[in-house]
Design a protein around this motif. Structure first.
Motif, PDB file in Angstrom:
ATOM      1  N   VAL A  58     -24.444 101.984  -0.934  1.00  0.00           N
ATOM      2  CA  VAL A  58     -24.684 103.230  -0.199  1.00  0.00           C
ATOM      3  C   VAL A  58     -25.686 102.998   0.924  1.00  0.00           C
ATOM      4  CG1 VAL A  58     -25.743 105.519  -0.407  1.00  0.00           C
ATOM      5  CG2 VAL A  58     -24.044 104.778  -2.059  1.00  0.00           C
ATOM      6  N   GLY A  59     -26.721 102.215   0.638  1.00  0.00           N
ATOM      7  CA  GLY A  59     -27.691 101.905   1.690  1.00  0.00           C
ATOM      8  C   GLY A  59     -27.053 101.157   2.849  1.00  0.00           C
ATOM      9  N   GLN A  60     -26.214 100.172   2.542  1.00  0.00           N
ATOM     10  CA  GLN A  60     -25.542  99.430   3.613  1.00  0.00           C
ATOM     11  C   GLN A  60     -24.571 100.321   4.394  1.00  0.00           C
ATOM     12  OE1 GLN A  60     -23.678  96.043   1.780  1.00  0.00           O
ATOM     13  NE2 GLN A  60     -25.620  95.157   1.063  1.00  0.00           N
ATOM     14  N   MET A  61     -23.818 101.164   3.672  1.00  0.00           N
ATOM     15  CA  MET A  61     -22.881 102.061   4.358  1.00  0.00           C
ATOM     16  C   MET A  61     -23.613 103.079   5.217  1.00  0.00           C
ATOM     17  SD  MET A  61     -19.946 100.910   3.581  1.00  0.00           S
ATOM     18  CE  MET A  61     -20.726  99.289   3.486  1.00  0.00           C
ATOM     19  N   SER A  62     -24.787 103.515   4.758  1.00  0.00           N
ATOM     20  CA  SER A  62     -25.579 104.454   5.564  1.00  0.00           C
ATOM     21  C   SER A  62     -26.038 103.804   6.868  1.00  0.00           C
ATOM     22  CB  SER A  62     -26.783 104.938   4.755  1.00  0.00           C
ATOM     23  OG  SER A  62     -27.612 105.771   5.540  1.00  0.00           O
ATOM     24  N   GLU A  63     -26.482 102.555   6.774  1.00  0.00           N
ATOM     25  CA  GLU A  63     -26.903 101.847   7.988  1.00  0.00           C
ATOM     26  C   GLU A  63     -25.726 101.653   8.942  1.00  0.00           C
ATOM     27  OE1 GLU A  63     -28.673  98.248   6.758  1.00  0.00           O
ATOM     28  OE2 GLU A  63     -30.453  99.192   5.856  1.00  0.00           O
ATOM     29  N   ARG A  64     -24.571 101.320   8.404  1.00  0.00           N
ATOM     30  CA  ARG A  64     -23.388 101.162   9.259  1.00  0.00           C
ATOM     31  C   ARG A  64     -23.005 102.468   9.926  1.00  0.00           C
ATOM     32  NH1 ARG A  64     -18.362  98.459   6.452  1.00  0.00           N
ATOM     33  NH2 ARG A  64     -17.550  99.214   8.441  1.00  0.00           N
ATOM     34  N   ALA A  65     -23.065 103.568   9.186  1.00  0.00           N
ATOM     35  CA  ALA A  65     -22.717 104.865   9.770  1.00  0.00           C
ATOM     36  C   ALA A  65     -23.705 105.251  10.869  1.00  0.00           C
ATOM     37  CB  ALA A  65     -22.690 105.935   8.679  1.00  0.00           C
ATOM     38  N   ILE A  66     -24.989 105.000  10.635  1.00  0.00           N
ATOM     39  CA  ILE A  66     -25.993 105.325  11.659  1.00  0.00           C
ATOM     40  C   ILE A  66     -25.800 104.467  12.905  1.00  0.00           C
ATOM     41  CG2 ILE A  66     -28.465 105.238  12.163  1.00  0.00           C
ATOM     42  CD1 ILE A  66     -28.963 105.999   9.245  1.00  0.00           C
ATOM     43  N   GLN A  96     -18.415 106.793   8.463  1.00  0.00           N
ATOM     44  CA  GLN A  96     -18.835 108.016   7.795  1.00  0.00           C
ATOM     45  C   GLN A  96     -18.006 108.265   6.538  1.00  0.00           C
ATOM     46  OE1 GLN A  96     -21.442 109.658   8.933  1.00  0.00           O
ATOM     47  NE2 GLN A  96     -21.419 111.279   7.386  1.00  0.00           N
ATOM     48  N   ASP A  97     -16.696 108.018   6.618  1.00  0.00           N
ATOM     49  CA  ASP A  97     -15.837 108.195   5.441  1.00  0.00           C
ATOM     50  C   ASP A  97     -16.204 107.218   4.331  1.00  0.00           C
ATOM     51  OD1 ASP A  97     -14.500 110.225   6.706  1.00  0.00           O
ATOM     52  OD2 ASP A  97     -12.863 108.942   7.422  1.00  0.00           O
ATOM     53  N   VAL A  98     -16.466 105.962   4.722  1.00  0.00           N
ATOM     54  CA  VAL A  98     -16.865 104.973   3.719  1.00  0.00           C
ATOM     55  C   VAL A  98     -18.194 105.365   3.083  1.00  0.00           C
ATOM     56  CG1 VAL A  98     -17.540 102.570   3.362  1.00  0.00           C
ATOM     57  CG2 VAL A  98     -15.573 103.104   4.797  1.00  0.00           C
ATOM     58  N   TYR A  99     -19.102 105.847   3.897  1.00  0.00           N
ATOM     59  CA  TYR A  99     -20.408 106.285   3.379  1.00  0.00           C
ATOM     60  C   TYR A  99     -20.245 107.463   2.425  1.00  0.00           C
ATOM     61  CZ  TYR A  99     -25.117 108.260   3.380  1.00  0.00           C
ATOM     62  OH  TYR A  99     -26.339 108.766   3.000  1.00  0.00           O
ATOM     63  N   ARG A 100     -19.350 108.392   2.775  1.00  0.00           N
ATOM     64  CA  ARG A 100     -19.091 109.537   1.895  1.00  0.00           C
ATOM     65  C   ARG A 100     -18.473 109.080   0.572  1.00  0.00           C
ATOM     66  NH1 ARG A 100     -15.972 111.882   5.046  1.00  0.00           N
ATOM     67  NH2 ARG A 100     -17.546 113.071   6.186  1.00  0.00           N
ATOM     68  N   THR A 101     -17.532 108.134   0.656  1.00  0.00           N
ATOM     69  CA  THR A 101     -16.927 107.608  -0.572  1.00  0.00           C
ATOM     70  C   THR A 101     -17.948 106.893  -1.445  1.00  0.00           C
ATOM     71  OG1 THR A 101     -14.837 107.316   0.615  1.00  0.00           O
ATOM     72  CG2 THR A 101     -15.097 106.124  -1.464  1.00  0.00           C
ATOM     73  N   ALA A 102     -18.843 106.143  -0.813  1.00  0.00           N
ATOM     74  CA  ALA A 102     -19.881 105.444  -1.573  1.00  0.00           C
ATOM     75  C   ALA A 102     -20.820 106.434  -2.244  1.00  0.00           C
ATOM     76  CB  ALA A 102     -20.664 104.513  -0.649  1.00  0.00           C
TER      77      ALA A 102
END
Length: 388
Positions: free
Chosen positions: A205-213, A317-323
């Protein structure tokens, strides 16, 4: 001379040994000594099992492993309850069995119940106890396995725990601690696995959040660089303007055709319409050049680059939401994943020593001794027949 004396002495010793062996293997003597030895052995066995062997009390418990993460629609019946709710419980119960019989469990039992001192008590008979409290761990564990058994009943899926002790309290304490430590160990394993899963999901989730930002920041930087909030909207607006200009151009051309029908091409009205047509054509060409061009930075290229960045941001954003959803589910499962060691029969407090089985052991020993004596008697008869 000395060598000859030594050789003669050796020859006499060999001849005496041969005479003794021949006398010992005489069929009649062999039969008499065989039955005599068998009788003495049976007498010793009767004395030992009747008066010398120490009493051992047996405490028994029956347990199954149940999971608390049952699905809402899963059916429950008595058969599934006894089977441990699923085939996975069998492997878990076998795993629990190995742990209860392991050296680690023995060390825990010894630390709390002082099993070394109990099993090596010198007031007990020497054949049933350990010879010394300072014996090696391997011998201690071998003795522990001879006094504690954990059997899996595959028919009903139940673990049967039996613990022997020289007094009822110790036997009950061993079986009770085995049940307690078994439940704690299974829950620790389940919680450890759930914790690792949640930690992994949190890192993801932390990695996906950084990618989304980062993806959103790239979109904002592109918008600021091109001075466009929505290149797609700008392109659509520009296309609408071009369509409007083309409609006006078509109207003016129709009007010119009508004017030429009754006026000369050099008439002021026709010249004015021609000037308007020329201006609209230039404006349309200019706007079309802004919208699309074979070279340069046309708006359609900007729209395409913006759409790629926008899709990347939406995907991140979708990946972050799924995570996030997976993390919440993992946390819920971690709180629900408990493996309870359900006790079908609590550890019993024995009142009568079930071990050793004195009458059974005496009967078995006597039968085996008589069988061996009969075999030796048969061998003696064969020897006698051959001599005759």
């Amino acid at each position: 001379m000395i060598d000859r004396i030594k050789q003669s002495r050796a020859a006499r010793l060999m001849s005496r040994f041969a005479e003794w062996a021949d006398g010992l293997l005489t069929p009649r003597l062999l039969r008499q000594r065989t039955f005599g030895v068998a009788f003495v052995a049976c007498l010793l066995a009767v004395v030992y099992w009747s008066f010398v062997a120490s009493d051992r009390y047996v405490s028994e418990a029956r347990v199954i492993i149940q999971r608390t993460d049952l699905a809402g629609g899963q059916s429950m019946d008595f058969g599934s309850l006894l089977a441990g709710v699923g085939n996975g419980a069998r492997a878990e119960q076998l795993l629990l069995r190995d742990h209860l019989l392991s050296v680690d469990m023995l060390n825990k039992l010894d630390a709390r119940l002082k099993l070394r001192a109990h099993y090596s008590d010198r007031s007990r008979d020497i054949l049933s106890r350990m010879w010394s409290a300072e014996t090696s761990l391997e011998r201690f564990h071998r003795h522990y396995l001879s006094r504690v058994s954990v059997e899996f009943d595959d028919y009903v899926g139940v673990l049967v725990i039996r613990a022997q002790g020289y007094d009822p309290e110790t036997a009950h304490a061993i079986s009770a601690m085995l049940v307690e430590e078994g439940e704690r160990t299974m829950n620790e394993m389940a919680h450890g696995l759930a914790h690792e899963q949640v930690s992994f999901l949190e890192r993801q989730v932390g990695q996906m959040s950084e990618r989304a930002i980062e993806a959103r920041q790239a979109v904002l930087a592109f918008q600021n660089e091109n001075g466009l909030v929505s290149p797609q909207g700008t392109a659509e607006s520009l296309a609408a303007v071009i369509n409007q200009l083309e409609a006006q151009l078509t109207e003016l051309r129709t009007r010119r055709t009508a004017l030429v029908g009754y006026l000369a091409p050099q008439a002021p009205g026709v010249i004015e319409v021609d000037m308007q047509i020329d201006a609209l054509e230039k404006q349309i060409t200019q706007e079309q050049g802004r919208l699309a061009a074979p070279k340069g930075k046309a708006l359609n290229r900007t729209v395409e680059a913006f759409q790629r960045l926008q899709l990347n941001a939406e995907f991140a954003q979708d990946v972050y939401r799924t995570a996030l959803v997976a993390l919440e589910k993992g946390r819920i499962e971690a709180t629900r994943t408990l493996k309870k060691v359900s006790v079908l029969q609590s550890p019993t407090v024995p009142e009568y020593p079930l071990e050793p089985r004195r009458f059974y052991n005496i009967v078995v020993f006597v039968l085996v001794a008589l069988l061996l004596a009969g075999v030796v008697h048969l061998i003696a008869a064969i020897i006698r027949d051959h001599k005759d």
